[in-house]
Design a protein around this motif. Structure first.
Motif, mmCIF file in Angstrom:
data_model
loop_
_atom_site.group_PDB
_atom_site.id
_atom_site.type_symbol
_atom_site.label_atom_id
_atom_site.label_comp_id
_atom_site.label_asym_id
_atom_site.label_seq_id
_atom_site.Cartn_x
_atom_site.Cartn_y
_atom_site.Cartn_z
ATOM 1 N N LYS A 6 45.530 68.917 3.091
ATOM 2 C CA LYS A 6 44.237 69.696 2.481
ATOM 3 C C LYS A 6 42.870 69.199 3.109
ATOM 4 N N VAL A 7 42.005 70.322 3.572
ATOM 5 C CA VAL A 7 40.768 69.783 4.104
ATOM 6 C C VAL A 7 39.639 70.602 2.874
ATOM 7 N N GLU A 8 38.607 69.553 2.845
ATOM 8 C CA GLU A 8 37.592 69.908 1.860
ATOM 9 C C GLU A 8 36.522 70.870 2.468
ATOM 10 N N LEU A 9 36.344 72.104 1.600
ATOM 11 C CA LEU A 9 35.401 73.074 2.321
ATOM 12 C C LEU A 9 34.298 73.161 1.175
ATOM 13 N N ALA A 10 32.838 73.374 1.906
ATOM 14 C CA ALA A 10 31.858 73.724 1.021
ATOM 15 C C ALA A 10 31.510 74.981 1.116
ATOM 16 N N VAL A 11 31.369 75.827 -0.208
ATOM 17 C CA VAL A 11 30.983 77.267 -0.387
ATOM 18 C C VAL A 11 29.466 77.234 -0.811
ATOM 19 N N LYS A 12 28.730 77.840 0.140
ATOM 20 C CA LYS A 12 27.083 78.249 -0.294
ATOM 21 C C LYS A 12 27.058 79.646 -0.827
ATOM 22 N N PRO A 13 26.799 79.909 -1.822
ATOM 23 C CA PRO A 13 26.251 81.206 -2.148
ATOM 24 C C PRO A 13 24.747 81.245 -1.847
ATOM 25 N N ASN A 14 24.427 82.601 -1.173
ATOM 26 C CA ASN A 14 23.150 82.824 -1.140
ATOM 27 C C ASN A 14 22.880 84.094 -0.956
ATOM 28 N N PHE A 15 21.727 84.848 -1.725
ATOM 29 C CA PHE A 15 21.778 86.158 -1.899
ATOM 30 C C PHE A 15 20.272 86.519 -2.109
ATOM 31 N N TRP A 16 19.530 87.348 -1.496
ATOM 32 C CA TRP A 16 18.191 87.638 -1.653
ATOM 33 C C TRP A 16 18.151 89.077 -1.254
ATOM 34 N N MET B 12 4.083 100.682 -11.178
ATOM 35 C CA MET B 12 2.728 101.552 -11.253
ATOM 36 C C MET B 12 3.533 102.795 -11.614
ATOM 37 N N PRO B 13 2.785 103.466 -12.404
ATOM 38 C CA PRO B 13 3.223 105.208 -12.709
ATOM 39 C C PRO B 13 2.827 105.901 -11.468
ATOM 40 N N VAL B 14 3.617 106.905 -11.280
ATOM 41 C CA VAL B 14 3.487 108.060 -10.103
ATOM 42 C C VAL B 14 3.354 109.523 -10.864
ATOM 43 N N HIS B 15 3.801 109.448 -12.090
ATOM 44 C CA HIS B 15 3.850 110.802 -13.031
ATOM 45 C C HIS B 15 3.839 110.100 -14.508
ATOM 46 N N LYS B 16 3.672 111.256 -15.397
ATOM 47 C CA LYS B 16 3.842 110.822 -16.651
ATOM 48 C C LYS B 16 5.112 110.432 -17.383
ATOM 49 N N LEU B 17 6.140 110.744 -16.411
ATOM 50 C CA LEU B 17 7.637 110.421 -16.718
ATOM 51 C C LEU B 17 8.423 109.377 -15.865
ATOM 52 N N VAL B 18 7.591 109.152 -14.582
ATOM 53 C CA VAL B 18 8.079 108.434 -13.613
ATOM 54 C C VAL B 18 7.166 107.144 -13.183
ATOM 55 N N SER B 19 7.785 106.110 -12.850
ATOM 56 C CA SER B 19 7.108 104.815 -12.331
ATOM 57 C C SER B 19 7.878 104.379 -11.061
ATOM 58 N N VAL B 20 7.349 103.741 -10.304
ATOM 59 C CA VAL B 20 7.900 102.970 -9.141
ATOM 60 C C VAL B 20 7.939 101.412 -9.424
ATOM 61 N N ARG B 21 8.586 100.876 -8.668
ATOM 62 C CA ARG B 21 8.795 99.119 -8.826
ATOM 63 C C ARG B 21 9.225 98.565 -7.413
ATOM 64 N N ALA B 22 8.671 97.936 -6.997
ATOM 65 C CA ALA B 22 9.078 97.152 -5.740
ATOM 66 C C ALA B 22 8.642 95.773 -5.918
ATOM 67 N N GLY B 23 9.776 94.824 -5.263
ATOM 68 C CA GLY B 23 9.519 93.346 -5.253
ATOM 69 C C GLY B 23 10.582 92.856 -4.528
ATOM 70 N N PHE B 24 10.763 91.295 -4.713
ATOM 71 C CA PHE B 24 11.748 90.600 -4.231
ATOM 72 C C PHE B 24 12.569 89.793 -5.224
ATOM 73 N N ALA B 25 14.047 89.487 -4.970
ATOM 74 C CA ALA B 25 14.676 88.806 -5.900
ATOM 75 C C ALA B 25 15.647 87.933 -5.223
ATOM 76 N N GLY B 26 16.065 86.854 -5.674
ATOM 77 C CA GLY B 26 17.155 86.018 -4.845
ATOM 78 C C GLY B 26 17.670 84.869 -5.447
ATOM 79 N N TRP B 27 18.714 84.366 -5.131
ATOM 80 C CA TRP B 27 19.204 82.978 -5.748
ATOM 81 C C TRP B 27 19.846 82.224 -4.655
ATOM 82 N N ASN B 28 19.831 80.768 -4.669
ATOM 83 C CA ASN B 28 20.509 79.878 -3.870
ATOM 84 C C ASN B 28 21.083 78.705 -4.752
ATOM 85 N N VAL B 29 22.357 78.898 -5.061
ATOM 86 C CA VAL B 29 22.981 77.948 -6.002
ATOM 87 C C VAL B 29 23.390 76.477 -5.586
#
Length: 279
Positions: free
Chosen positions: A106-116, A56-73
């Motif tokens: 050698k030993v098997e490892l599992a990598v779990k990327p998780n970012f939010w 939403m706008p808070v001034h004629k030249l300024v706006s604000v944005r709020a939210g959530f983003a993430g991923w889990n592959v």
């Protein structure tokens, strides 16, 4: 992840359909200057993940944005070298625990990327009627960017026992032999008392953000708009940490992973946002 992307595409298609159905109201949708006089809901996708936000706008030249983003592959599996196989009989007093650990190379490892993250951004549009803008704000969310764990749950007790022998030997004879565990570049991941490798790549929970964008969040003649944002999340120097909180130090023998980690003090973000103006 695939199902999530399909749902995102479906939602965008629904928004486009709604925009077409309301084309006759375009004269009423002109974006006038004012405080909180417009609200848009956006769907986003990019290198910080996919998510949803409001603007939403808070001034004629300024706006604000709020939210959530993430991923889990999901999990990515690979085999890591056991450092015990690199120890010769000339380097260490023979011990049954060390000999036992040398039987597995050698030993098997599992990598779990998780970012939010949740985020709050302020956006300055310095040129009136132009789609270019600057953005700045904060992302707040996960500290554990990547989680490493062995796939044979509880099956690495031999690595734990061998590493205990190495630690005791170093303490008694004032030597400096490297720990026994699994190699990841110039890092060695040691097993815990439960026979597991449990290592996390940690960053700061609070991540300042700076970026630039091109596009609109509040369409002037229709409801749907598109914007592209690019910038950096400053999350500090990442660290590899054991499950007991102990930081793993680089051996310094390899210029690869350690150099990348020390350089990667900011995460790049490229994001596409499709917005629907509610009013």
């Amino acid at each position: 992840m695939k199902h999530y992307i399909l749902k995102l595409i479906a939602l965008i298609a629904m928004m486009m359909t709604t925009a077409g159905a309301n084309a006759q109201d375009t004269d009423k949708l002109h974006a006038e200057e004012g405080l909180f006089n417009h609200l848009s809901v956006g769907l986003t996708t990019g290198t910080t993940g996919s998510g949803i936000d409001v603007a939403m706008p808070v001034h004629k030249l300024v706006s604000v944005r709020a939210g959530f983003a993430g991923w889990n592959v999901g999990k990515i599996k690979f085999k890591a070298i056991n450092t015990a196989t690199e120890i010769t009989e000339m380097q260490m007093v023979e011990a049954d625990a060390v000999k036992r650990s040398q039987m597995v190379d050698k030993v098997e490892l599992a990598v779990k990327p998780n970012f939010w993250n949740f985020y709050l951004l302020g956006e300055v549009h310095p040129f009136k009627n132009q789609p270019f803008y600057f953005s700045a704000g904060l992302y707040v969310g996960s500290q554990n960017f990547i989680h490493f764990r062995n796939t044979n749950e509880g099956g690495l007790d031999f690595l734990y026992d061998a590493n205990q022998k190495v630690e005791n030997y170093n303490r008694i004879f004032h030597t400096n032999y490297q720990p026994i565990g699994l190699k990841f570049g110039d890092y060695v991941f040691t097993a815990d008392e439960n026979g597991n490798i449990d290592v996390r790549m940690k960053t700061n929970a609070v991540k300042p953000y700076l970026g630039v964008g091109f596009g609109q969040h509040f369409a002037k003649t229709h409801r749907v708009s598109l914007a592209v944002d690019a910038g950096l999340l400053f999350w500090g120097a990442p660290k590899f940490v054991l499950n007991n909180g102990t930081e793993i130090k680089s051996s310094g023998k390899d210029a690869g992973v350690a150099n990348i980690v020390s350089w990667l003090k900011a995460w790049p973000n490229v994001e596409v946002r499709v917005a629907y103006k509610i009013f």
